[in-house]
Design a protein around this motif. Structure first.
Motif, short mmCIF file in Angstrom:
data_model
loop_
_atom_site.label_atom_id
_atom_site.label_comp_id
_atom_site.label_asym_id
_atom_site.label_seq_id
_atom_site.Cartn_x
_atom_site.Cartn_y
_atom_site.Cartn_z
N CYS A 146 48.65 55.05 28.26
CA CYS A 146 49.85 54.49 27.63
C CYS A 146 49.51 54.09 26.19
CB CYS A 146 50.34 53.28 28.42
SG CYS A 146 51.73 52.41 27.64
N VAL A 147 50.36 54.46 25.26
CA VAL A 147 50.21 54.04 23.86
C VAL A 147 51.30 53.00 23.60
CG1 VAL A 147 50.23 54.73 21.45
CG2 VAL A 147 49.26 56.26 23.19
N ARG A 148 50.88 51.75 23.39
CA ARG A 148 51.82 50.64 23.22
C ARG A 148 51.57 49.99 21.87
NH1 ARG A 148 51.35 46.14 27.71
NH2 ARG A 148 49.48 45.66 26.49
N GLY A 149 52.36 50.40 20.88
CA GLY A 149 52.14 49.90 19.52
C GLY A 149 50.79 50.36 19.02
N SER A 150 49.94 49.40 18.66
CA SER A 150 48.60 49.75 18.18
C SER A 150 47.58 49.83 19.30
CB SER A 150 48.14 48.69 17.15
OG SER A 150 48.05 47.41 17.77
N GLU A 151 48.04 49.61 20.55
CA GLU A 151 47.13 49.60 21.68
C GLU A 151 47.13 50.94 22.42
OE1 GLU A 151 47.07 44.99 23.20
OE2 GLU A 151 48.70 46.28 23.88
N ASN A 152 45.93 51.39 22.77
CA ASN A 152 45.76 52.56 23.63
C ASN A 152 45.23 52.06 24.96
OD1 ASN A 152 46.44 54.59 21.61
ND2 ASN A 152 44.52 53.99 20.63
N ILE A 153 45.93 52.36 26.03
CA ILE A 153 45.62 51.77 27.34
C ILE A 153 45.37 52.88 28.36
CG2 ILE A 153 46.44 50.23 29.16
CD1 ILE A 153 48.38 49.05 27.07
N MET A 154 44.23 52.79 29.04
CA MET A 154 43.95 53.68 30.16
C MET A 154 44.34 52.95 31.44
SD MET A 154 40.37 55.43 31.42
CE MET A 154 39.88 55.74 29.73
N VAL A 155 45.15 53.61 32.27
CA VAL A 155 45.63 53.01 33.52
C VAL A 155 44.86 53.64 34.67
CG1 VAL A 155 47.64 52.53 34.96
CG2 VAL A 155 47.90 52.73 32.47
N GLU A 156 44.11 52.81 35.39
CA GLU A 156 43.20 53.31 36.42
C GLU A 156 43.52 52.68 37.77
OE1 GLU A 156 38.63 52.46 37.11
OE2 GLU A 156 38.85 53.92 35.48
N GLU A 157 43.16 53.38 38.80
CA GLU A 157 43.30 52.90 40.18
C GLU A 157 42.62 51.52 40.35
OE1 GLU A 157 41.53 54.22 44.58
OE2 GLU A 157 41.21 55.48 42.81
N PHE A 158 43.31 50.63 41.05
CA PHE A 158 42.72 49.33 41.37
C PHE A 158 41.90 49.47 42.64
CE2 PHE A 158 42.82 45.30 43.70
CZ PHE A 158 42.34 44.41 42.74
N VAL A 159 40.60 49.16 42.55
CA VAL A 159 39.71 49.23 43.71
C VAL A 159 39.43 47.81 44.16
CG1 VAL A 159 37.53 50.14 44.59
CG2 VAL A 159 38.75 51.38 42.79
N GLU A 160 39.79 47.51 45.38
CA GLU A 160 40.00 46.13 45.85
C GLU A 160 38.82 45.19 45.67
OE1 GLU A 160 41.57 43.83 49.88
OE2 GLU A 160 41.31 46.00 49.86
N HIS A 161 37.60 45.62 46.00
CA HIS A 161 36.50 44.66 46.08
C HIS A 161 35.60 44.63 44.84
CE1 HIS A 161 37.61 43.73 50.16
NE2 HIS A 161 37.61 45.01 50.46
N GLY A 162 36.00 45.30 43.77
CA GLY A 162 35.31 45.16 42.50
C GLY A 162 33.95 45.83 42.40
N PRO A 163 33.18 45.45 41.35
CA PRO A 163 31.92 46.13 41.05
C PRO A 163 30.85 45.91 42.12
CG PRO A 163 32.74 44.94 39.13
CD PRO A 163 33.53 44.48 40.30
N LEU A 164 30.01 46.91 42.29
CA LEU A 164 28.93 46.86 43.27
C LEU A 164 27.88 45.82 42.90
CD1 LEU A 164 27.36 48.04 45.71
CD2 LEU A 164 26.45 49.77 44.13
N ASP A 165 27.56 45.68 41.61
CA ASP A 165 26.48 44.76 41.23
C ASP A 165 26.83 43.31 41.58
OD1 ASP A 165 28.49 44.69 39.26
OD2 ASP A 165 27.07 44.05 37.71
N VAL A 166 28.12 42.97 41.52
CA VAL A 166 28.53 41.60 41.86
C VAL A 166 28.27 41.32 43.34
CG1 VAL A 166 30.50 40.01 41.99
CG2 VAL A 166 30.26 41.55 40.02
N LEU A 167 28.63 42.28 44.20
CA LEU A 167 28.41 42.09 45.63
C LEU A 167 26.91 42.04 45.96
CD1 LEU A 167 29.94 42.23 48.54
CD2 LEU A 167 28.95 44.51 48.58
N LEU A 168 26.12 42.90 45.31
CA LEU A 168 24.68 42.92 45.59
C LEU A 168 24.03 41.58 45.26
CD1 LEU A 168 23.73 46.48 44.29
CD2 LEU A 168 23.79 45.73 46.66
N ARG A 169 24.45 40.97 44.17
CA ARG A 169 23.89 39.66 43.80
C ARG A 169 24.36 38.57 44.77
NH1 ARG A 169 25.54 41.48 38.52
NH2 ARG A 169 23.75 42.34 37.39
N LYS A 170 25.62 38.67 45.17
CA LYS A 170 26.18 37.65 46.06
C LYS A 170 25.53 37.71 47.44
CE LYS A 170 30.59 36.14 48.04
NZ LYS A 170 32.05 36.41 48.13
N GLU A 171 25.24 38.93 47.92
CA GLU A 171 24.67 39.12 49.25
C GLU A 171 23.17 39.41 49.17
OE1 GLU A 171 26.36 38.67 51.98
OE2 GLU A 171 28.33 38.42 51.04
#
Length: 577
Positions: A407-432
């Motif tokens: 999406c091009v919104r004014g001066s902003e260029n936006i990539m719209v990507e699939e939402f993956v529910e549980h987030g980045p792998l590195d965060v989970l690895l540190r938490k667990e």
């Protein structure tokens, strides 16, 4: 003469799809599609008839020449029997027999694509054909026989003469799906040729799912909405490219209006002598113009290589279709937000409408997405940003995050990507940390290797493989559950990163790429893959940090030279853990 048993295994398509009218009589189903008003079933109400007499009657009605009469026979789908020509029917008021009129013989090279076998030729040569050049062993079929054979093959294909459920190995399943999509293109192309309209117009009116085997259709209905949308977009993109390969050297067809002519010409290729021109935009002639066809070319600057925008392909999203919500963090020269993607009003696209209407946990026609907004101070690298979006929009794999578009919104260029529910792998690895099993890590490594192997097969380079770019669609920490990950997009194209930004990516970046971005290749992704495996092994600790070489079990993918880095799937569990 005894009845001839069919040597083929029973298929659920033997009688499925054959619509017979109610009431008594001997009913014969004909292999015609529903695109034209043609007789689908002929009913014989009374009399004594032989199978041969019925076949001749049907062949004449279809337009098959006497030369090809003997190639056709009657088939009983219930008993799975071919009826011999002298089989007699006594048709009366109590008769209720269902048969199919089919070509009895199979010609191995009826399509003429295999140069190693004799081709099947038309009865009457087309203009320009040389009979001397044709293989004398080739069989002869008239035009109507060819057309009927095509319809018969299409019917059997759609009704699972070969079924997806009979396949077990992943390579066989993928080959089946790819060939099924190719057959769908052939199906739609046949409709386009028959009706004299463009392939894209046919694709708008007919769903490609109608052209797939029933077993494939059932599996698609069980897939998630993102997977189905990805497949539709990949198919439409392929159709556009296929249409662009159509070369017109002359057209005898007449059009009722200029607008219809222009719509059909879009995407076609015009030939003038030795020159080919792809039609990208059609405009009516202006008053005073000498010719009805004007061809314009953009001047090229030979001293400078510029990214050609016509090589980029992605879905353009309108600014009123996205809603920006909470700020989630920052990427390289981007800000990342939570967002909502919606379809406003009538989009005119049934595929997208079906997708949004079936998406779970959404509000009507809305869905949860991730918005990656290019920092306005870096607008000079917008093309590189679009290049990444184009790359991820043109790939389709279960372990790659899906990019909906840009999406091009004014001066902003936006990539719209699939939402993956549980987030980045590195965060989970540190938490667990310390609580995740080796088997869980191996499963994640295999899924990542599968995605990278897919990209390598397409000669595509990701360029930013690391644990924070691996997203968890399913945690899989419970007993009996398994993780499911997706590799996110690489962000800003690697080629525009500064040296400082490349150094910050050590040790994930391959050594040869730190000094020169021109060394980026699939071998660099293998280095990153090996480094990411170490990162997973050590619960998201930075690989090699504060460790001596003797303390690190280096996998073979971590070879210092790109020439000695093997293909990712050969990495076994014992070489990492």
């Amino acid at each position: 003469m005894s009845l001839c048993r069919r040597g083929m295994k029973r298929s659920p398509g033997d009688a499925e799809g054959c619509s017979f009218p109610a009431g008594p009589g001997l009913k014969v189903f004909l292999h015609w599609d529903g695109q034209q008003e043609r007789e689908r079933c002929r009913v014989y109400s009374q009399g004594s008839l032989s199978a041969e007499e019925i076949c001749i009657d049907l062949a004449r009605a279809i337009g098959i020449s006497p030369l090809c009469f003997s190639l056709f026979a009657l088939y009983d789908p219930q008993a799975r029997l071919w009826l011999p020509p002298n089989h007699q029917f006594q048709v009366g008021k109590d008769t209720n027999v269902h048969l199919i009129f089919r070509m009895r013989y199979y010609f191995r090279n009826w399509h003429g694509m295999n140069e190693q076998e004799p081709a099947v030729y038309r009865n009457v040569p087309r203009p320009g054909d040389s009979l001397e050049e044709k293989n004398p062993r080739g069989a002869l079929l008239d035009k109507s026989s060819f057309e009927y054979l095509f319809e018969q093959g299409k019917f059997e294909f759609i009704h699972d003469v070969a079924s997806l459920k009979d396949l077990r190995s992943e390579p066989e399943i993928q080959r089946f799906k790819n060939e099924s999509l190719g057959m769908a293109v052939l199906h739609l192309s046949h409709i386009a040729v028959t009706k004299g309209i463009s392939l894209e117009e046919v694709a708008r009116k007919h769903s490609f799912k109608e052209c797939l085997p029933r077993s494939f259709q059932r599996q698609l209905r069980g897939q998630g909405p993102v997977t189905r949308l990805r497949l539709r977009r990949v198919f439409r993109r392929f159709l556009r490219r296929f249409q662009r390969g159509t070369v017109l050297e002359g057209w005898e067809r007449e059009f009722p209006s200029l607008r219809e002519l222009l719509d059909v010409l879009k995407g076609c290729t015009l030939r003038s002598g030795e020159e080919n021109f792809t039609v990208r935009r059609c405009c009516p002639p202006k008053p005073g113009e000498i010719s009805d066809l004007l061809i314009t070319r953009k001047a090229k600057d030979d001293g400078k290589q510029i990214l050609n925008l016509t090589q980029l392909s992605f879905h353009q999203i309108r600014k009123d279709e996205i809603t920006q919500r909470a700020h989630l963090g920052q990427g390289t020269r981007t800000n990342i937000y939570e967002g909502v993607l919606s379809v406003c009003g009538n989009s005119g696209n049934d595929d997208e409408a079906e997708y949004f209407s079936t998406e779970q946990n959404n509000n009507g026609r809305e869905m949860h997405v991730i918005l990656k907004v290019l920092d306005p101070s870096h607008r000079d690298i917008a093309l590189a940003f679009f290049e990444t979006a184009s790359l991820m929009s043109q790939v389709s794999h279960v372990h790659l995050a899906f990019v909906h578009g840009v999406c091009v919104r004014g001066s902003e260029n936006i990539m719209v990507e699939e939402f993956v529910e549980h987030g980045p792998l590195d965060v989970l690895l540190r938490k667990e940390k310390g609580r995740i099993s080796v088997g869980w890590k191996i499963a994640v490594a295999k899924q990542l290797g599968s995605a990278l192997s897919y990209l390598e097969d397409k000669n595509l380079v990701h360029g930013n493989v690391c644990a924070k770019n691996i997203l968890l669609a399913r945690k899989g920490l419970e007993d009996g559950s398994a993780p499911f990950v997706k590799l996110s997009d690489p962000g800003i194209s690697f080629t525009v990163l500064s040296r400082e930004e490349r150094v910050d990516r050590i040790p994930w970046i391959a050594p040869e790429c730190v000094r020169d971005v021109g060394n980026l290749s699939t071998a660099a992704d293998k280095w990153s893959f090996g480094t990411t495996l170490l990162e997973i092994c050590f619960d998201a600790d930075v690989p090699l940090k504060e460790r001596t070489p003797s303390e690190v079990p280096l996998p073979p993918l971590w070879a210092p030279s790109p020439h000695f880095r093997p293909h990712p799937p050969i990495l076994g569990p014992t070489s990492l853990f």
